[in-house]
Design a protein around this motif. Structure first.
Motif, PDB file in Angstrom:
ATOM      1  N   MET A 146       3.193  -6.927   1.356  1.00 13.81           N
ATOM      2  CA  MET A 146       2.128  -6.235   2.023  1.00 13.81           C
ATOM      3  C   MET A 146       2.292  -6.203   3.363  1.00 13.81           C
ATOM      4  N   HIS A 147       2.187  -5.240   4.021  1.00 11.03           N
ATOM      5  CA  HIS A 147       2.099  -4.979   5.515  1.00 11.03           C
ATOM      6  C   HIS A 147       0.676  -4.681   5.978  1.00 11.03           C
ATOM      7  N   ASN A 148       0.377  -4.822   7.289  1.00  6.00           N
ATOM      8  CA  ASN A 148      -0.907  -4.140   7.916  1.00  6.00           C
ATOM      9  C   ASN A 148      -0.667  -3.736   9.072  1.00  6.00           C
ATOM     10  N   CYS A 185       1.824  -6.174  13.079  1.00  8.24           N
ATOM     11  CA  CYS A 185       1.409  -6.013  11.678  1.00  8.24           C
ATOM     12  C   CYS A 185       0.559  -7.258  11.734  1.00  8.24           C
ATOM     13  N   VAL A 187       0.038  -9.260   9.132  1.00  7.67           N
ATOM     14  CA  VAL A 187       0.509 -10.307   8.270  1.00  7.67           C
ATOM     15  C   VAL A 187       1.665 -11.103   8.922  1.00  7.67           C
ATOM     16  N   HIS A 188       2.515 -10.099   9.622  1.00  7.84           N
ATOM     17  CA  HIS A 188       3.948 -10.863  10.128  1.00  7.84           C
ATOM     18  C   HIS A 188       3.865 -10.692  11.608  1.00  7.84           C
ATOM     19  N   MET A 191       6.491  -8.774  13.652  1.00  6.54           N
ATOM     20  CA  MET A 191       6.530  -7.200  13.728  1.00  6.54           C
ATOM     21  C   MET A 191       6.062  -6.482  14.706  1.00  6.54           C
TER      22      MET A 191
END
Ligand SMILES: [Cu+2]
Length: 254
Positions: A146-148, A185, A187-188, A191
């Motif tokens: 999953m990315h955001n 992102c 989540v990460h 990024m």
């Protein structure tokens, strides 16, 4: 009769095409600026150049994705932080170059083709890109994670949108000029990407050879700006007459 039926769909399609051509007129509703068009293709000029790098060799930095195997597993060896990429020929990659001022006030046609930002190996690719105001910017997720996607604009509305693993593409537009919009992102944390939004088509990003070109400019006196995420911005003034090809070389150092 069979013949009529056979050809009717084509006829209907023809009518649709005609009516959709008529339907493109609503663009004229945006009457604040003169309609697109009026650049005489016989009189346009090009500006080409490169972004050289004369600074010290940037320290190699790497990303640790160890905590997220779904990301880490897609990489072999160290994963570089690509915030300052010096090409083998001594030029810089990922410099955003655009016409900052000097263009006639005009509503420039928006390209129908979308610009694509991919997420693969939990990295935004490309890291730097340009898009015109109103042009489709498509985000794809080719990861099993999953990315955001989360832009943090100055002039446009902030948003963040989750994108499922290998999920459906996101199609977005930015309505106002914005140099540059940082993306993260949620989540990460490693990024990062940057998007330049410009109200005309005269922009480019330097690539693996550090070069750029701005084609089809009307004759005029222009200020070009080159932006780099770590090394700041620079301006060069360029005057082009009809059919000129001029050079504008930028030089960055740390
Ligand atoms: Cu992510």
């Amino acid at each position: 009769m069979a013949l009529v039926l056979k050809f009717f769909p084509a006829l209907a399609a023809g009518i649709l095409m005609i009516s959709s051509c008529g339907g493109s007129k609503p663009e004229e509703k945006k009457a604040e600026a003169p309609a697109p068009a009026a650049v005489d293709p016989a009189s346009v000029a090009d500006i080409t150049g490169k972004a050289t790098y004369t600074g010290e060799k940037p320290a190699a930095k790497t990303i640790s994705m160890d905590a997220v195997p779904a990301c880490a597993n897609q990489h072999k060896g160290p994963i570089p932080v690509e915030d300052t990429v010096v090409n083998p020929n001594g030029t810089l990659k990922n410099v955003f170059v655009y016409v900052k001022s000097g263009l006639p006030a005009r509503q420039w046609p928006v390209p129908s083709a979308a610009v694509v930002m991919d997420q693969k190996g939990c990295i935004y690719t490309p890291r730097v890109l340009g898009v015109m105001t109103g042009q489709d910017l498509v985000f794809t997720n080719n990861d099993p994670s999953m990315h955001n996607v989360h832009p943090m604009p100055k002039n446009n509305k902030e948003w963040n949108t989750s994108q499922a693993p290998k999920g459906e593409k996101l199609v977005k537009q930015f309505e106002k000029e914005d140099i540059m919009i940082p993306f993260k992102c949620n989540v990460h944390p490693w990024m990062k990407a940057y998007v330049g939004v410009v109200a005309h088509p005269f922009f480019a990003v330097t690539s693996d050879d550090g070069s750029f070109s701005l084609k089809g400019l009307p004759p005029g006196d222009y200020t070009l700006e080159a932006w780099h995420e770590k090394l700041g911005t620079q301006e060069i003034k360029v005057t082009v007459a009809a059919k000129d090809t001029k050079t504008a070389d930028f030089s960055f150092k740390n």
